[in-house]
Structures are given as structure tokens and as C-alpha cells.
Design an enzyme around this catalytic site. Structure first.
Site, PDB file in Angstrom:
ATOM      1  CG  ASP A 118      -2.062   0.985   1.098  1.00  0.00           C
ATOM      2  OD1 ASP A 118      -3.201   0.543   0.922  1.00  0.00           O
ATOM      3  OD2 ASP A 118      -1.802   2.218   1.164  1.00  0.00           O
ATOM      4  CB  ILE A 119       0.745   4.320  -2.068  1.00  0.00           C
ATOM      5  CG1 ILE A 119       1.820   5.270  -2.575  1.00  0.00           C
ATOM      6  CG2 ILE A 119      -0.533   5.064  -1.718  1.00  0.00           C
ATOM      7  CD1 ILE A 119       1.486   5.908  -3.918  1.00  0.00           C
ATOM      8  CG  ASN A 147     -12.821  -0.931   3.499  1.00  0.00           C
ATOM      9  OD1 ASN A 147     -13.404  -1.260   4.529  1.00  0.00           O
ATOM     10  ND2 ASN A 147     -11.664  -0.279   3.505  1.00  0.00           N
ATOM     11  CD  GLU A 197     -10.080   6.359   0.667  1.00  0.00           C
ATOM     12  OE1 GLU A 197      -8.949   6.160   0.200  1.00  0.00           O
ATOM     13  OE2 GLU A 197     -10.306   7.012   1.693  1.00  0.00           O
ATOM     14  CB  VAL A 198      -9.231   1.921  -4.950  1.00  0.00           C
ATOM     15  CG1 VAL A 198      -8.821   1.476  -6.349  1.00  0.00           C
ATOM     16  CG2 VAL A 198      -8.272   2.989  -4.421  1.00  0.00           C
ATOM     17  CG  HIS A 211      -8.538  -2.797  -2.573  1.00  0.00           C
ATOM     18  ND1 HIS A 211      -9.486  -2.157  -3.347  1.00  0.00           N
ATOM     19  CD2 HIS A 211      -8.483  -2.113  -1.397  1.00  0.00           C
ATOM     20  CE1 HIS A 211      -9.975  -1.121  -2.667  1.00  0.00           C
ATOM     21  NE2 HIS A 211      -9.386  -1.079  -1.490  1.00  0.00           N
ATOM     22  CG  HIS A 237      -6.819  -3.128   2.923  1.00  0.00           C
ATOM     23  ND1 HIS A 237      -6.086  -1.957   2.793  1.00  0.00           N
ATOM     24  CD2 HIS A 237      -8.038  -2.852   2.382  1.00  0.00           C
ATOM     25  CE1 HIS A 237      -6.840  -1.024   2.218  1.00  0.00           C
ATOM     26  NE2 HIS A 237      -8.032  -1.549   1.955  1.00  0.00           N
TER      27      HIS A 237
HETATM   28  P1  5GP Z   1      -9.903   1.313   0.409  1.00  0.00           P
HETATM   29  O1  5GP Z   1     -10.191   2.481   1.294  1.00  0.00           O
HETATM   30  O2  5GP Z   1     -10.501   1.476  -0.973  1.00  0.00           O
HETATM   31  O3  5GP Z   1     -10.225  -0.001   1.046  1.00  0.00           O
HETATM   32  O4  5GP Z   1      -8.314   1.275   0.258  1.00  0.00           O
HETATM   33  C1  5GP Z   1      -7.624   1.837  -0.820  1.00  0.00           C
HETATM   34  C2  5GP Z   1      -6.137   1.729  -0.498  1.00  0.00           C
HETATM   35  O5  5GP Z   1      -5.417   1.969  -1.700  1.00  0.00           O
HETATM   36  C3  5GP Z   1      -5.649   2.758   0.524  1.00  0.00           C
HETATM   37  O6  5GP Z   1      -5.071   2.080   1.631  1.00  0.00           O
HETATM   38  C4  5GP Z   1      -4.638   3.597  -0.257  1.00  0.00           C
HETATM   39  O7  5GP Z   1      -3.534   3.992   0.518  1.00  0.00           O
HETATM   40  C5  5GP Z   1      -4.238   2.652  -1.378  1.00  0.00           C
HETATM   41  N1  5GP Z   1      -3.808   3.325  -2.609  1.00  0.00           N
HETATM   42  C6  5GP Z   1      -4.442   4.345  -3.246  1.00  0.00           C
HETATM   43  N2  5GP Z   1      -3.762   4.696  -4.346  1.00  0.00           N
HETATM   44  C7  5GP Z   1      -2.690   3.878  -4.427  1.00  0.00           C
HETATM   45  C8  5GP Z   1      -1.613   3.761  -5.354  1.00  0.00           C
HETATM   46  O8  5GP Z   1      -1.502   4.488  -6.351  1.00  0.00           O
HETATM   47  N3  5GP Z   1      -0.684   2.791  -5.113  1.00  0.00           N
HETATM   48  C9  5GP Z   1      -0.777   1.959  -4.019  1.00  0.00           C
HETATM   49  N4  5GP Z   1       0.184   1.048  -3.879  1.00  0.00           N
HETATM   50  N5  5GP Z   1      -1.776   2.055  -3.117  1.00  0.00           N
HETATM   51  C10 5GP Z   1      -2.718   2.990  -3.321  1.00  0.00           C
END
Ligand code: 5GP
Length: 125
Positions: A39-40, A97, A105-106, A110, A112
């Protein structure tokens, strides 16, 4: 804007761009159906994302529409990645999520993997 898991797949999401090689990632694991990368913005010493290569918004459409091979591959890869990063010995947490109330968010499924420290309560109270 949180993801609505009933929305159609948008191939401009950030993980689709990573899968196409348009954006870099710090890869941990890859096979025919799955990619895993750090994760970034890690929230724990171990914070890895495991994603299917197929076009799935969330666990909702993945669990409904994915092939048996894709379902098996993601499940096996999550365990394999946890072992690769050394999270298995002390334990780890999985989180996927899914949709609006989760804060996803994405808009590409995914999972985690969190580890490397005690992880505290399951949900904020
Ligand atoms: P969500 O809130 O959708 O479950 O988690 C999205 C995750 O994607 C977050 O933890 C965020 O830090 C990670 N993320 C967003 N953009 C990028 C990216 O460009 N590269 C990587 N490696 N992680 C990302």
C-alpha cells in the site's frame, strides 16, 4: 467519494492503471489471476493489497461473477502473500472494504493484509 459497489467497473481506477503498467507499484506477488503490492500509505508495518486481475469493483461482484479459478487464486494468494511478507507467524488481519458504508475508495476489489504489530480492536468504537 466512497465506491458504490453496484456501479459498473471503471477501467480508469488507479488499480486498473497499475495492472496495465501505467502506474508503478512495489510488487510482492503475481500469478495468472492476482497481483499483490505494498500500500502506498501503509497503516501498519505490513500493509499489502491483494487484487484480482479481472475487472471487479468489490467483493460483491467478485463473489457473484468470478470463475472458480479466480476465486481460488485470490484466496490462495492472500495466504501466500501473508507468508511471503512474514505476517503469518504473529498473525495478521484481512480487510476488504465493500461499497458505500465501508468507505471503499478504490473501485477495484482489493484485500488489505495488515500485520507487523498488534492490530487493536476490529472496529473503532
Ligand atoms: P480502500 O479504502 O478502498 O479499502 O483502500 C484503498 C487503499 O489503496 C488505501 O489504503 C490507499 O492507501 C491505497 N492506494 C491508493 N492509491 C494507491 C496507489 O496508487 N498505489 C498503491 N500502492 N496504493 C494505493
Amino acid at each position: 467519494m466512497p465506491v458504490d459497489s453496484s456501479q459498473p467497473y471503471d477501467d480508469q481506477n488507479i488499480f486498473a492503471k497499475i495492472l496495465r503498467g501505467e502506474i508503478m507499484c512495489n510488487k510482492v506477488y503475481e500469478d495468472e489471476h492476482v497481483l499483490a503490492f505494498h500500500d502506498i500509505a501503509p497503516l501498519a508495518p505490513v500493509h499489502v493489497l491483494v487484487i484480482p486481475k479481472g475487472a471487479y469493483v468489490s467483493w460483491d461482484d467478485f463473489s457473484r461473477d468470478a470463475s472458480d479459478a479466480e476465486l481460488t487464486a485470490l484466496s490462495r494468494a492472500v495466504g501466500e502473500v501473508a507468508r511471503l511478507v512474514g505476517a503469518d507467524a504473529q498473525g495478521y488481519r484481512l480487510l476488504a472494504n465493500t461499497g458505500k458504508r465501508s468507505g471503499q475508495e478504490v473501485a477495484h476489489l482489493h484485500v488489505h493484509i495488515f500485520g507487523g504489530q498488534p492490530l487493536g480492536p476490529m472496529l473503532a468504537k
